[in-house]
Motif scaffolding. Structure first.
Motif, PDB file in Angstrom:
ATOM      1  N   SER A 143      99.191  51.850  47.696  1.00 42.75           N
ATOM      2  CA  SER A 143      98.091  52.315  46.867  1.00 42.75           C
ATOM      3  C   SER A 143      98.475  52.121  45.402  1.00 42.75           C
ATOM      4  CB  SER A 143      97.768  53.777  47.148  1.00 42.75           C
ATOM      5  OG  SER A 143      98.878  54.597  46.860  1.00 42.75           O
ATOM      6  N   GLY A 144      97.471  52.226  44.531  1.00 43.82           N
ATOM      7  CA  GLY A 144      97.743  52.189  43.098  1.00 43.82           C
ATOM      8  C   GLY A 144      97.378  50.908  42.390  1.00 43.82           C
ATOM      9  N   GLY A 145      96.924  49.907  43.118  1.00 42.45           N
ATOM     10  CA  GLY A 145      96.535  48.674  42.464  1.00 42.45           C
ATOM     11  C   GLY A 145      95.255  48.857  41.666  1.00 42.45           C
ATOM     12  N   GLY A 146      94.887  47.817  40.912  1.00 41.27           N
ATOM     13  CA  GLY A 146      93.661  47.880  40.130  1.00 41.27           C
ATOM     14  C   GLY A 146      93.614  46.825  39.061  1.00 41.27           C
ATOM     15  N   LEU A 147      92.684  47.009  38.136  1.00 44.32           N
ATOM     16  CA  LEU A 147      92.482  46.091  37.022  1.00 44.32           C
ATOM     17  C   LEU A 147      92.996  46.731  35.742  1.00 44.32           C
ATOM     18  CD1 LEU A 147      91.186  43.545  35.722  1.00 44.32           C
ATOM     19  CD2 LEU A 147      89.052  44.867  35.595  1.00 44.32           C
ATOM     20  N   VAL A 148      93.815  45.983  34.998  1.00 41.91           N
ATOM     21  CA  VAL A 148      94.367  46.502  33.759  1.00 41.91           C
ATOM     22  C   VAL A 148      94.443  45.381  32.742  1.00 41.91           C
ATOM     23  CG1 VAL A 148      96.762  46.063  34.474  1.00 41.91           C
ATOM     24  CG2 VAL A 148      96.276  47.887  32.820  1.00 41.91           C
ATOM     25  N   GLN A 149      94.377  45.729  31.477  1.00 44.68           N
ATOM     26  CA  GLN A 149      94.513  44.721  30.424  1.00 44.68           C
ATOM     27  C   GLN A 149      95.981  44.375  30.210  1.00 44.68           C
ATOM     28  OE1 GLN A 149      92.478  46.291  26.973  1.00 44.68           O
ATOM     29  NE2 GLN A 149      90.592  45.238  27.546  1.00 44.68           N
TER      30      GLN A 149
ATOM     31  N   GLU B  46     100.129  36.792  34.336  1.00 37.31           N
ATOM     32  CA  GLU B  46     100.863  36.134  35.424  1.00 37.31           C
ATOM     33  C   GLU B  46     101.399  37.114  36.457  1.00 37.31           C
ATOM     34  OE1 GLU B  46     101.330  35.739  32.125  1.00 37.31           O
ATOM     35  OE2 GLU B  46     103.477  35.483  31.646  1.00 37.31           O
ATOM     36  N   ASP B  47     101.252  38.419  36.209  1.00 37.63           N
ATOM     37  CA  ASP B  47     101.610  39.418  37.220  1.00 37.63           C
ATOM     38  C   ASP B  47     100.482  39.633  38.223  1.00 37.63           C
ATOM     39  OD1 ASP B  47     103.181  41.286  34.603  1.00 37.63           O
ATOM     40  OD2 ASP B  47     104.190  40.074  36.142  1.00 37.63           O
ATOM     41  N   THR B  48      99.329  39.029  37.969  1.00 35.02           N
ATOM     42  CA  THR B  48      98.197  39.170  38.869  1.00 35.02           C
ATOM     43  C   THR B  48      98.530  38.624  40.249  1.00 35.02           C
ATOM     44  OG1 THR B  48      96.563  39.055  37.091  1.00 35.02           O
ATOM     45  CG2 THR B  48      95.820  38.441  39.298  1.00 35.02           C
ATOM     46  N   ALA B  49      98.354  39.471  41.271  1.00 34.13           N
ATOM     47  CA  ALA B  49      98.698  39.091  42.638  1.00 34.13           C
ATOM     48  C   ALA B  49      98.341  40.240  43.569  1.00 34.13           C
ATOM     49  CB  ALA B  49     100.195  38.781  42.763  1.00 34.13           C
TER      50      ALA B  49
ATOM     51  N   GLN C 161      99.666  46.248  54.059  1.00 27.98           N
ATOM     52  CA  GLN C 161      98.483  45.395  53.981  1.00 27.98           C
ATOM     53  C   GLN C 161      98.294  44.778  52.602  1.00 27.98           C
ATOM     54  OE1 GLN C 161      96.387  44.585  56.603  1.00 27.98           O
ATOM     55  NE2 GLN C 161      98.002  45.562  57.789  1.00 27.98           N
ATOM     56  N   GLY C 162      98.925  45.348  51.612  1.00 28.12           N
ATOM     57  CA  GLY C 162      98.826  44.805  50.264  1.00 28.12           C
ATOM     58  C   GLY C 162      97.814  45.538  49.404  1.00 28.12           C
ATOM     59  N   THR C 163      98.050  45.492  48.096  1.00 28.16           N
ATOM     60  CA  THR C 163      97.136  46.081  47.125  1.00 28.16           C
ATOM     61  C   THR C 163      96.996  45.106  45.957  1.00 28.16           C
ATOM     62  OG1 THR C 163      96.662  48.057  45.796  1.00 28.16           O
ATOM     63  CG2 THR C 163      98.971  47.386  45.934  1.00 28.16           C
ATOM     64  N   GLN C 164      95.760  44.928  45.502  1.00 29.20           N
ATOM     65  CA  GLN C 164      95.484  43.933  44.469  1.00 29.20           C
ATOM     66  C   GLN C 164      95.810  44.476  43.089  1.00 29.20           C
ATOM     67  OE1 GLN C 164      94.133  40.614  44.729  1.00 29.20           O
ATOM     68  NE2 GLN C 164      94.725  40.563  42.567  1.00 29.20           N
ATOM     69  N   VAL C 165      96.529  43.685  42.320  1.00 25.30           N
ATOM     70  CA  VAL C 165      96.788  43.969  40.910  1.00 25.30           C
ATOM     71  C   VAL C 165      96.223  42.814  40.101  1.00 25.30           C
ATOM     72  CG1 VAL C 165      98.551  44.207  39.129  1.00 25.30           C
ATOM     73  CG2 VAL C 165      98.823  45.373  41.338  1.00 25.30           C
ATOM     74  N   THR C 166      95.331  43.139  39.175  1.00 26.48           N
ATOM     75  CA  THR C 166      94.722  42.119  38.328  1.00 26.48           C
ATOM     76  C   THR C 166      94.962  42.488  36.871  1.00 26.48           C
ATOM     77  OG1 THR C 166      93.012  41.685  39.977  1.00 26.48           O
ATOM     78  CG2 THR C 166      92.622  40.875  37.739  1.00 26.48           C
ATOM     79  N   VAL C 167      95.550  41.564  36.116  1.00 27.34           N
ATOM     80  CA  VAL C 167      95.841  41.785  34.701  1.00 27.34           C
ATOM     81  C   VAL C 167      94.994  40.812  33.895  1.00 27.34           C
ATOM     82  CG1 VAL C 167      97.614  41.938  32.938  1.00 27.34           C
ATOM     83  CG2 VAL C 167      98.188  42.444  35.331  1.00 27.34           C
ATOM     84  N   SER C 168      94.120  41.355  33.080  1.00 28.31           N
ATOM     85  CA  SER C 168      93.249  40.509  32.274  1.00 28.31           C
ATOM     86  C   SER C 168      93.868  40.239  30.912  1.00 28.31           C
ATOM     87  CB  SER C 168      91.893  41.179  32.107  1.00 28.31           C
ATOM     88  OG  SER C 168      92.032  42.393  31.396  1.00 28.31           O
ATOM     89  N   SER C 169      93.565  39.079  30.378  1.00 24.40           N
ATOM     90  CA  SER C 169      94.142  38.694  29.081  1.00 24.40           C
ATOM     91  C   SER C 169      93.261  39.132  27.936  1.00 24.40           C
ATOM     92  CB  SER C 169      94.344  37.181  29.037  1.00 24.40           C
ATOM     93  OG  SER C 169      93.111  36.527  29.265  1.00 24.40           O
TER      94      SER C 169
END
Length: 124
Positions: free
Chosen positions: A7-13, A89-92, A116-124
């Motif tokens: 748990s804990g994944g998400g979208l972050v700048q 580049e940490d997005t995965a 199962q994995g958790t998505q981490v998305t880092v926006s530029s």
């Protein structure tokens, strides 16, 4: 059998922080180490960090050293990954895993159980 729930994944700048958590249940008494891998689209799954369950010794891939910190809560059978100064580049998808014996940390085949994995998305 062992079950792992991340748990804990998400979208972050870029420059932000996230904390991932992985709770283990089932036959966890044979755990030698817990760790995190990640897999970006079109790329192979790669090692990120690991912690030896008894000693607390930690290992990191070079690209996250100084930014990510792995820790564990033995009583809760939980491993955490604090991720700071995040980069695009940490997005995965980040996967938690359990290793039952000593040896290589970098090969996915050396790890016995996976979440199962958790998505981490880092926006530029």
């Amino acid at each position: 059998q062992v079950q792992l729930v991340e748990s804990g994944g998400g979208l972050v700048q870029a420059g932000g922080s996230l904390r991932l958590s992985c709770a283990a249940s089932g036959r966890t008494f044979s755990t030698y180490a817990m760790g995190w891998f990640r897999q970006a689209p079109g790329k192979e799954r790669e090692f990120v960090a690991a912690i030896i369950w008894d000693s607390g010794t930690t290992y990191y891939t070079d690209s996250v050293k100084g930014r990510f910190t792995i820790s564990r809560d033995n009583a809760k059978n939980t491993v955490l990954l604090q991720m700071n100064s995040l980069k695009p580049e940490d997005t995965a998808v980040y996967y938690c895993a359990i290793k039952r014996w000593a040896g290589s940390y970098y090969q996915t085949g050396a790890w016995a159980y996976w979440g199962q994995g958790t998505q981490v998305t880092v926006s530029s």
